[in-house]
Motif scaffolding. Structure first.
Motif, PDB file in Angstrom:
ATOM      1  N   LEU A  52       0.834  -1.200   0.000  1.00  0.00           N
ATOM      2  CA  LEU A  52       0.000   0.000   0.000  1.00  0.00           C
ATOM      3  C   LEU A  52       0.874   1.258   0.000  1.00  0.00           C
ATOM      4  CD1 LEU A  52      -2.870   1.183   0.164  1.00  0.00           C
ATOM      5  CD2 LEU A  52      -2.635   1.181   2.657  1.00  0.00           C
ATOM      6  N   ARG A  53       1.918   1.261   0.851  1.00  0.00           N
ATOM      7  CA  ARG A  53       2.826   2.412   0.875  1.00  0.00           C
ATOM      8  C   ARG A  53       3.446   2.633  -0.506  1.00  0.00           C
ATOM      9  NH1 ARG A  53       6.096   0.889   6.500  1.00  0.00           N
ATOM     10  NH2 ARG A  53       4.516   1.640   7.977  1.00  0.00           N
ATOM     11  N   ALA A  54       3.871   1.521  -1.129  1.00  0.00           N
ATOM     12  CA  ALA A  54       4.513   1.645  -2.447  1.00  0.00           C
ATOM     13  C   ALA A  54       3.513   2.118  -3.498  1.00  0.00           C
ATOM     14  CB  ALA A  54       5.127   0.299  -2.851  1.00  0.00           C
ATOM     15  N   LEU A  87       6.394  11.211   8.154  1.00  0.00           N
ATOM     16  CA  LEU A  87       6.577  12.161   9.259  1.00  0.00           C
ATOM     17  C   LEU A  87       6.153  11.493  10.558  1.00  0.00           C
ATOM     18  CD1 LEU A  87       6.679  13.912   6.744  1.00  0.00           C
ATOM     19  CD2 LEU A  87       5.038  15.470   7.801  1.00  0.00           C
ATOM     20  N   ARG A  88       7.076  11.414  11.499  1.00  0.00           N
ATOM     21  CA  ARG A  88       6.788  10.789  12.794  1.00  0.00           C
ATOM     22  C   ARG A  88       7.164  11.760  13.906  1.00  0.00           C
ATOM     23  NH1 ARG A  88       7.739   4.278  12.519  1.00  0.00           N
ATOM     24  NH2 ARG A  88       6.158   3.992  10.918  1.00  0.00           N
ATOM     25  N   PRO A  89       6.219  12.592  14.332  1.00  0.00           N
ATOM     26  CA  PRO A  89       6.521  13.535  15.409  1.00  0.00           C
ATOM     27  C   PRO A  89       6.586  12.834  16.766  1.00  0.00           C
ATOM     28  CG  PRO A  89       4.262  13.842  14.616  1.00  0.00           C
ATOM     29  CD  PRO A  89       4.845  12.715  13.827  1.00  0.00           C
ATOM     30  N   ILE A 107      16.182  -0.943   2.042  1.00  0.00           N
ATOM     31  CA  ILE A 107      16.267  -2.396   2.211  1.00  0.00           C
ATOM     32  C   ILE A 107      14.883  -3.042   2.318  1.00  0.00           C
ATOM     33  CG2 ILE A 107      16.411  -2.487   4.735  1.00  0.00           C
ATOM     34  CD1 ILE A 107      18.888  -4.401   4.232  1.00  0.00           C
ATOM     35  N   TYR A 108      13.870  -2.256   2.603  1.00  0.00           N
ATOM     36  CA  TYR A 108      12.517  -2.805   2.666  1.00  0.00           C
ATOM     37  C   TYR A 108      12.048  -3.291   1.293  1.00  0.00           C
ATOM     38  CZ  TYR A 108      11.055  -1.500   7.424  1.00  0.00           C
ATOM     39  OH  TYR A 108      10.891  -1.416   8.787  1.00  0.00           O
ATOM     40  N   PHE A 109      12.556  -2.657   0.247  1.00  0.00           N
ATOM     41  CA  PHE A 109      12.051  -2.957  -1.095  1.00  0.00           C
ATOM     42  C   PHE A 109      13.134  -3.419  -2.064  1.00  0.00           C
ATOM     43  CE2 PHE A 109       8.994  -0.031   0.772  1.00  0.00           C
ATOM     44  CZ  PHE A 109       7.783  -0.633   0.466  1.00  0.00           C
TER      45      PHE A 109
END
Ligand code: IPM
Ligand code: MG
Length: 355
Positions: A91-93, A101-103, A136-138
């Protein structure tokens, strides 16, 4: 008309997304349609695949997607390609949401909730910008192969193009301008060629277009140490997919609980964003109604701000969460006794009726 697609998913996902939904309903925004679709393990059970075609199409057609969580022991033995997590990566791809963004904030009232000393974490305000659709995830090749000797070998590949590095770095620099103006770029340029290219590309972009922002480079191991030694030195932390995954979990503990942390995954301008709590499906507490819904509610706020053109509503939700915490609302992860629903109630109370 804007559309928000909810993907509750697995484990505590449906429980926390339900509270975000109640907050959204209370806001009673005009011109917003909300839909829901099966995803993750729930979709495997219903349709045999973690990301059914109809769910993918609905996500690409929406303005924003709010995901709960995916995964659980029931599906953990399946081959990688058909696990719930593979659905999330696909889905991300498919959405091309390269900037995650991770606050990480430490609310004053929760400075005592971290395992670190309050004076180390009080007032902390870090924004991770994690590359989300590369690395490395993909990377290919990947897999487990049997060598001629009969021994098996596992392979994953870290790879980044200059363009992939540049677009996420530009996002981080631009965001730093509206904050304290400091970017720490994290890599392993001392060991990995992909890290060296990362560092060179970030430096070149900085010199060409963002020289007004302060840039420092850190090796990932040092960044991990600095995050627990003196986390308030950081403003924006720019990093790749894997280091961002590791360091954002580490930083979660600085805020008091991973149950507090939202995220926004954004792609090219005008494309839908994907919003998710950083926590996972937490199978150990799923179904008990005790999960902290604040990360999901704050993820909704990020969706309102970044993809649904409702920045005022986003501020209201964030202020209500902060007020609920200041008023003493605590789920178990924060040392309290509130249920998921009661924490949702505390946010709704703080939100009031006026819209
Ligand atoms: C995260 C999660 C995911 C990731 C998993 C569930 C695939 O840990 O969003 O941080 O590794 O990206
Ligand atoms: Mg993670």
């Amino acid at each position: 008309m804007k559309t928000l697609l909810l993907l509750p998913g697995d484990g505590i996902g449906p429980e926390v997304v339900a509270e975000a939904r109640r907050v959204l309903d209370r806001l009673a925004l005009s011109g917003l349609a909300v839909t829901e679709a099966p995803f993750g393990g729930a979709a495997i059970d219903a349709a045999g695949t973690p990301l059914p075609d109809a769910t993918r199409a609905a996500a690409l057609a929406a303005n924003a997607v709010l995901m709960g969580a995916v995964g659980g022991p029931k599906w953990a033995g399946a081959p990688y390609g058909s696990r719930p997590e593979a659905g999330l990566l696909s889905l991300r791809a498919a959405m091309g949401v390269y900037a995650n963004l991770r606050p990480v904030r430490c609310y004053p009232a929760l400075a005592g909730a971290s395992t670190l000393r309050p004076e180390v974490v009080a007032g902390l305000d870090i924004l991770f910008v994690r590359e989300l659709v590369g690395g490395i995830y993909f990377g290919e090749p990947r897999g487990i192969a049997t060598l001629p000797s009969g021994e098996r070998e596992g392979v994953n590949t870290q790879r980044y193009t200059e363009g992939e590095i540049r677009r996420v770095a530009a996002h981080a620099f631009a965001l730093a301008r509206s904050r304290r103006g400091l970017v720490a770029s994290v890599d392993k340029a001392n060991v990995m060629e992909s890290g060296l290219l990362w560092r060179e590309t970030v430096s070149a972009l900085h010199a060409a277009s963002f020289a007004d922002v302060e840039l420092v480079h850190l090796y990932a191991d040092n960044a991990a140490m600095q995050l627990v030694r003196n986390p308030r030195q950081f403003d924006v932390i720019l990093t790749d997919n894997l280091f961002g995954d590791l360091l954002s979990d580490l930083a979660a503990e600085l805020s008091g609980s991973i149950g507090l942390l939202p995220s926004a995954a954004l792609g090219a301008a005008g494309r839908p964003g994907l919003f998710e709590p950083i926590h996972g499906s937490a199978p150990d507490i799923a179904g008990q109604g005790i999960a902290n819904p604040l990360a999901a509610i704050l993820s909704l706020a990020m969706a309102l701000r970044h993809s649904l053109a409702a920045p005022q509503a986003a501020l209201r939700v964030e202020a209500a969460v902060e007020a609920a915490i200041a008023g003493g609302a605590r789920t178990r992860d924060l040392g309290g006794t509130l249920t998921t629903r009661e924490m949702g109630d505390a946010v709704l109370d703080a939100l009031g009726d006026a819209c």
